[in-house]
Design a protein around this motif. Structure first.
Motif, PDB file in Angstrom:
ATOM      1  N   LEU A 247       0.829  -1.191   0.140  1.00 14.28           N
ATOM      2  CA  LEU A 247       0.114  -0.084  -0.120  1.00 14.28           C
ATOM      3  C   LEU A 247       0.976   1.161   0.208  1.00 14.28           C
ATOM      4  N   PRO A 248       0.442   2.357  -0.705  1.00 13.09           N
ATOM      5  CA  PRO A 248       1.220   3.523  -0.824  1.00 13.09           C
ATOM      6  C   PRO A 248       1.365   4.056   0.659  1.00 13.09           C
ATOM      7  N   PHE A 249       2.407   4.735   0.985  1.00 15.60           N
ATOM      8  CA  PHE A 249       2.125   5.221   2.328  1.00 15.60           C
ATOM      9  C   PHE A 249       2.980   6.648   2.469  1.00 15.60           C
ATOM     10  N   VAL A 250       3.555   6.914   1.084  1.00 13.98           N
ATOM     11  CA  VAL A 250       4.265   8.151   1.195  1.00 13.98           C
ATOM     12  C   VAL A 250       3.754   9.062  -0.161  1.00 13.98           C
ATOM     13  N   TRP A 251       3.403  10.295  -0.065  1.00 15.06           N
ATOM     14  CA  TRP A 251       3.099  11.030  -1.410  1.00 15.06           C
ATOM     15  C   TRP A 251       3.955  12.273  -1.090  1.00 15.06           C
ATOM     16  N   CYS A 252       3.465  13.168  -0.300  1.00 13.81           N
ATOM     17  CA  CYS A 252       4.368  14.532   0.107  1.00 13.81           C
ATOM     18  C   CYS A 252       4.729  14.253   1.687  1.00 13.81           C
ATOM     19  N   ASN A 253       4.136  13.540   2.318  1.00 12.65           N
ATOM     20  CA  ASN A 253       4.426  12.899   3.632  1.00 12.65           C
ATOM     21  C   ASN A 253       4.287  11.550   3.868  1.00 12.65           C
ATOM     22  N   GLU A 254       4.577  10.992   4.934  1.00  6.94           N
ATOM     23  CA  GLU A 254       4.236   9.676   5.639  1.00  6.94           C
ATOM     24  C   GLU A 254       3.063   9.358   6.213  1.00  6.94           C
ATOM     25  N   ASN A 255       2.409   8.429   5.852  1.00  2.25           N
ATOM     26  CA  ASN A 255       1.287   7.915   6.693  1.00  2.25           C
ATOM     27  C   ASN A 255       1.882   6.750   7.516  1.00  2.25           C
ATOM     28  N   ILE A 256       2.125   6.817   8.924  1.00  2.00           N
ATOM     29  CA  ILE A 256       2.778   5.948   9.474  1.00  2.00           C
ATOM     30  C   ILE A 256       2.168   4.524  10.000  1.00  2.00           C
TER      31      ILE A 256
END
Length: 206
Positions: A127-136
């Motif tokens: 699953l994507p967890f970074v775009w401009c920041n991170e979803n921990i």
């Protein structure tokens, strides 16, 4: 009045981090599969050559990253021929970029069919967890999924979807995996030649 909650959150994240490390820290590198993360998203999607040397999800499970040694910090674009040279045993693809890899596969199937991980059916979608920041929360869930795929014996008790929901429930108060992962990205899955040949991963599916 939130200090206790903050401490509980930090402690729980550290416990997950410790658990991932404890399951994998004593495995000799000589017994580990060599891995690669491609299509990593950062400020947008990237092709299979988009990767990282210091990839925190691999570091969390003590994985042997084939990119180690290029001495470049952060997101990098490696030469696709270099990936053929490394020829990792396992490849993880960021679902935020999967459509670009689908498009590239359609143009150059021979390239992908030359990669050991694709030939042996060891390519997986995280699953994507970074775009401009991170979803921990998603990052931790991905780390458990990666661990399960690289070291199945060490993660026998882990169901990646249930673990993801446990993480989401604790951090954001709701079990979210089935609410967004299958609908938006397709969720944790194997990436197969069969699916690629069907153009499964194009944004506008054919």
């Amino acid at each position: 009045g939130t200090e206790a909650e903050c401490k509980k959150t930090v402690d729980t994240i550290k416990n997950w981090q410790r658990d991932l490390n404890d399951r994998t820290k004593d495995i000799p590198d000589s017994q580990k599969l060599k891995v690669y993360a491609g299509g990593l998203a950062w400020n947008g999607p990237h092709g299979i050559e988009g990767t990282r040397e210091n990839y925190p999800l691999f570091e969390a499970v003590n994985a042997v990253n084939v990119v180690t040694g290029i001495n470049k910090d952060g997101m990098v674009m490696v030469d696709k021929e270099k990936l053929l040279e490394w020829n990792p045993d396992v490849i993880f693809i960021d679902l935020g970029s999967i459509h670009l890899i689908q498009e590239d596969y359609n143009k150059n199937k021979a390239y992908y069919k030359s990669l050991k991980a694709f030939k042996e059916g060891r390519v997986y979608a995280q699953l994507p967890f970074v775009w401009c920041n991170e979803n921990i929360d998603t990052a931790i869930a991905d780390a458990y999924f990666i661990g399960k795929k690289i070291y199945p014996d060490k993660f026998k008790d882990i169901d990646p979807i249930k673990k993801a929901d446990e993480i989401y429930k604790f951090l954001v108060g709701k079990e979210l995996y089935n609410e967004f992962a299958p609908k938006v990205y397709g969720g944790f899955q194997d990436i197969t030649f069969e699916a690629l040949d069907k153009n499964t991963y194009l944004k506008e599916k054919k």
